[in-house]
Design a protein around this motif. Sequence first.
Motif, PDB file in Angstrom:
ATOM      1  N   PRO A 135       0.820  -1.213   0.000  1.00  0.00           N
ATOM      2  CA  PRO A 135       0.000   0.000   0.000  1.00  0.00           C
ATOM      3  C   PRO A 135       0.853   1.262   0.000  1.00  0.00           C
ATOM      4  CG  PRO A 135       0.037  -0.985   2.183  1.00  0.00           C
ATOM      5  CD  PRO A 135       0.732  -1.954   1.269  1.00  0.00           C
ATOM      6  N   ALA A 136       0.433   2.247  -0.774  1.00  0.00           N
ATOM      7  CA  ALA A 136       1.092   3.551  -0.756  1.00  0.00           C
ATOM      8  C   ALA A 136       0.484   4.396   0.360  1.00  0.00           C
ATOM      9  CB  ALA A 136       0.910   4.243  -2.103  1.00  0.00           C
ATOM     10  N   ASN A 137       1.283   5.251   0.942  1.00  0.00           N
ATOM     11  CA  ASN A 137       0.837   6.163   2.006  1.00  0.00           C
ATOM     12  C   ASN A 137       0.121   5.424   3.142  1.00  0.00           C
ATOM     13  OD1 ASN A 137       1.667   8.526   0.515  1.00  0.00           O
ATOM     14  ND2 ASN A 137      -0.147   8.234  -0.762  1.00  0.00           N
TER      15      ASN A 137
ATOM     16  N   ILE B 160      -3.799  15.684   0.462  1.00  0.00           N
ATOM     17  CA  ILE B 160      -2.354  15.724   0.214  1.00  0.00           C
ATOM     18  C   ILE B 160      -1.874  14.598  -0.706  1.00  0.00           C
ATOM     19  CG2 ILE B 160      -1.854  16.947   2.350  1.00  0.00           C
ATOM     20  CD1 ILE B 160      -1.071  14.339   3.650  1.00  0.00           C
ATOM     21  N   ALA B 161      -2.727  13.623  -1.003  1.00  0.00           N
ATOM     22  CA  ALA B 161      -2.378  12.574  -1.971  1.00  0.00           C
ATOM     23  C   ALA B 161      -3.666  12.033  -2.563  1.00  0.00           C
ATOM     24  CB  ALA B 161      -1.576  11.450  -1.313  1.00  0.00           C
ATOM     25  N   ALA B 162      -3.633  11.746  -3.861  1.00  0.00           N
ATOM     26  CA  ALA B 162      -4.823  11.269  -4.572  1.00  0.00           C
ATOM     27  C   ALA B 162      -4.383  10.663  -5.891  1.00  0.00           C
ATOM     28  CB  ALA B 162      -5.794  12.428  -4.807  1.00  0.00           C
ATOM     29  N   PRO B 163      -5.266   9.918  -6.577  1.00  0.00           N
ATOM     30  CA  PRO B 163      -4.916   9.405  -7.901  1.00  0.00           C
ATOM     31  C   PRO B 163      -4.514  10.537  -8.837  1.00  0.00           C
ATOM     32  CG  PRO B 163      -6.897   8.317  -7.093  1.00  0.00           C
ATOM     33  CD  PRO B 163      -6.583   9.428  -6.118  1.00  0.00           C
TER      34      PRO B 163
ATOM     35  N   ARG C  18      -4.026  12.402  12.728  1.00  0.00           N
ATOM     36  CA  ARG C  18      -3.650  13.536  11.876  1.00  0.00           C
ATOM     37  C   ARG C  18      -3.905  13.245  10.405  1.00  0.00           C
ATOM     38  NH1 ARG C  18       0.576  15.658   8.800  1.00  0.00           N
ATOM     39  NH2 ARG C  18       1.800  13.726   8.962  1.00  0.00           N
ATOM     40  N   LEU C  19      -3.537  12.041   9.977  1.00  0.00           N
ATOM     41  CA  LEU C  19      -3.746  11.649   8.591  1.00  0.00           C
ATOM     42  C   LEU C  19      -4.970  10.751   8.471  1.00  0.00           C
ATOM     43  CD1 LEU C  19      -0.073  10.863   7.504  1.00  0.00           C
ATOM     44  CD2 LEU C  19      -1.374  12.961   7.101  1.00  0.00           C
ATOM     45  N   VAL C  20      -5.711  10.930   7.394  1.00  0.00           N
ATOM     46  CA  VAL C  20      -6.925  10.151   7.133  1.00  0.00           C
ATOM     47  C   VAL C  20      -6.787   9.525   5.747  1.00  0.00           C
ATOM     48  CG1 VAL C  20      -9.428  10.187   6.901  1.00  0.00           C
ATOM     49  CG2 VAL C  20      -8.300  11.729   8.528  1.00  0.00           C
ATOM     50  N   ARG C  21      -6.830   8.197   5.676  1.00  0.00           N
ATOM     51  CA  ARG C  21      -6.702   7.492   4.397  1.00  0.00           C
ATOM     52  C   ARG C  21      -8.029   6.845   4.049  1.00  0.00           C
ATOM     53  NH1 ARG C  21      -5.111   2.785   1.547  1.00  0.00           N
ATOM     54  NH2 ARG C  21      -3.237   3.051   0.228  1.00  0.00           N
ATOM     55  N   ILE C  22      -8.594   7.218   2.903  1.00  0.00           N
ATOM     56  CA  ILE C  22      -9.888   6.712   2.454  1.00  0.00           C
ATOM     57  C   ILE C  22      -9.682   5.956   1.146  1.00  0.00           C
ATOM     58  CG2 ILE C  22     -12.188   7.369   1.631  1.00  0.00           C
ATOM     59  CD1 ILE C  22     -12.100   9.713   3.550  1.00  0.00           C
ATOM     60  N   ALA C  23      -9.881   4.652   1.178  1.00  0.00           N
ATOM     61  CA  ALA C  23      -9.680   3.828  -0.009  1.00  0.00           C
ATOM     62  C   ALA C  23     -10.839   4.015  -0.982  1.00  0.00           C
ATOM     63  CB  ALA C  23      -9.561   2.364   0.392  1.00  0.00           C
TER      64      ALA C  23
ATOM     65  N   HIS D 272      -6.588   5.673  -3.463  1.00  0.00           N
ATOM     66  CA  HIS D 272      -7.057   6.206  -2.189  1.00  0.00           C
ATOM     67  C   HIS D 272      -6.925   7.724  -2.172  1.00  0.00           C
ATOM     68  CE1 HIS D 272      -2.691   5.820  -1.785  1.00  0.00           C
ATOM     69  NE2 HIS D 272      -2.765   6.857  -0.959  1.00  0.00           N
ATOM     70  N   LEU D 273      -7.571   8.322  -1.202  1.00  0.00           N
ATOM     71  CA  LEU D 273      -7.432   9.741  -0.901  1.00  0.00           C
ATOM     72  C   LEU D 273      -6.756   9.854   0.458  1.00  0.00           C
ATOM     73  CD1 LEU D 273     -11.040  10.911  -1.871  1.00  0.00           C
ATOM     74  CD2 LEU D 273      -8.988  10.988  -3.307  1.00  0.00           C
ATOM     75  N   LEU D 274      -5.759  10.714   0.556  1.00  0.00           N
ATOM     76  CA  LEU D 274      -5.060  10.917   1.814  1.00  0.00           C
ATOM     77  C   LEU D 274      -5.244  12.374   2.246  1.00  0.00           C
ATOM     78  CD1 LEU D 274      -3.158   9.618   3.958  1.00  0.00           C
ATOM     79  CD2 LEU D 274      -1.254  10.622   2.652  1.00  0.00           C
ATOM     80  N   TYR D 275      -5.862  12.545   3.397  1.00  0.00           N
ATOM     81  CA  TYR D 275      -6.146  13.881   3.920  1.00  0.00           C
ATOM     82  C   TYR D 275      -5.326  14.165   5.178  1.00  0.00           C
ATOM     83  CZ  TYR D 275     -10.370  14.196   0.983  1.00  0.00           C
ATOM     84  OH  TYR D 275     -11.251  14.260  -0.070  1.00  0.00           O
TER      85      TYR D 275
END
Length: 233
Positions: free
Chosen positions: A138-140, A164-167, A208-213, A223-226
């Motif tokens: 998995p990334a991030n 801060i990260a997305a496709p 602090r970080l939220v990862r939504i697949a 995924h989206l990384l917030y």
Amino acid sequence: MTQALPVAASARLYSQTEHDERGNFHYEGDLFQQGEALPALCGRIEHHLGAHVVGAAFSVRGESFAGGRKVIIELLDAPADLTDETARRAFEVMLGDQIERFGFTRSNFYQDFMNCSFYNEVRIGRAYWAALAVRRGPANPVDPLISLAAFKKRLKPGDSLKLIAAPEGHRALGTTRKVMAVRSADLIFEGKIYLDFPRASGFACDGRLVRIANGHERDPDAHLLYEWLAAVA
């Protein structure tokens, strides 16, 4: 990477065979057997592909219908990364050439005529994409310290989430949006922009970080990384 089995010097590959000036096309593979039953044909193709592509696994099945027979080949796993479309198409052409070695085709495109021993369909299966994602890892990654249920309770209107990260190509990358409401299935950002919550297994938050697949068949790890920015009291 492929490892080709020995082929007779006179044998042509299907993709290398051209129509003549009258539109005639004639190809007969060096592994063709007249009158071969469909189950036996599928078994030979599966064994051949497994030996031809080192480290790969295939599922091969046949279908009979009024217009003839069809062999469906599904790639289950392979060392090659087929994410790139050019690489994927080249791989599919290579497989098609090997499959056609077991059959024959006669056609004329001017006369709309075609006769073949079987049709074939090559698929890159879900199992392949899942196996590729496992190999990549998995990334991030985010430590799952806060559950999805707890996050819904702790996230408040006025908090902000910064993407801060997305496709690749995601329009909102780098954008910070204020949360207006938190509901059971989604949250609402200012501007009436909705963000659906994933299943619990597709959510991770460390405070602090939220990862939504939001993965799909060809990119299970999407995924989206917030970054979660709490409102100033």
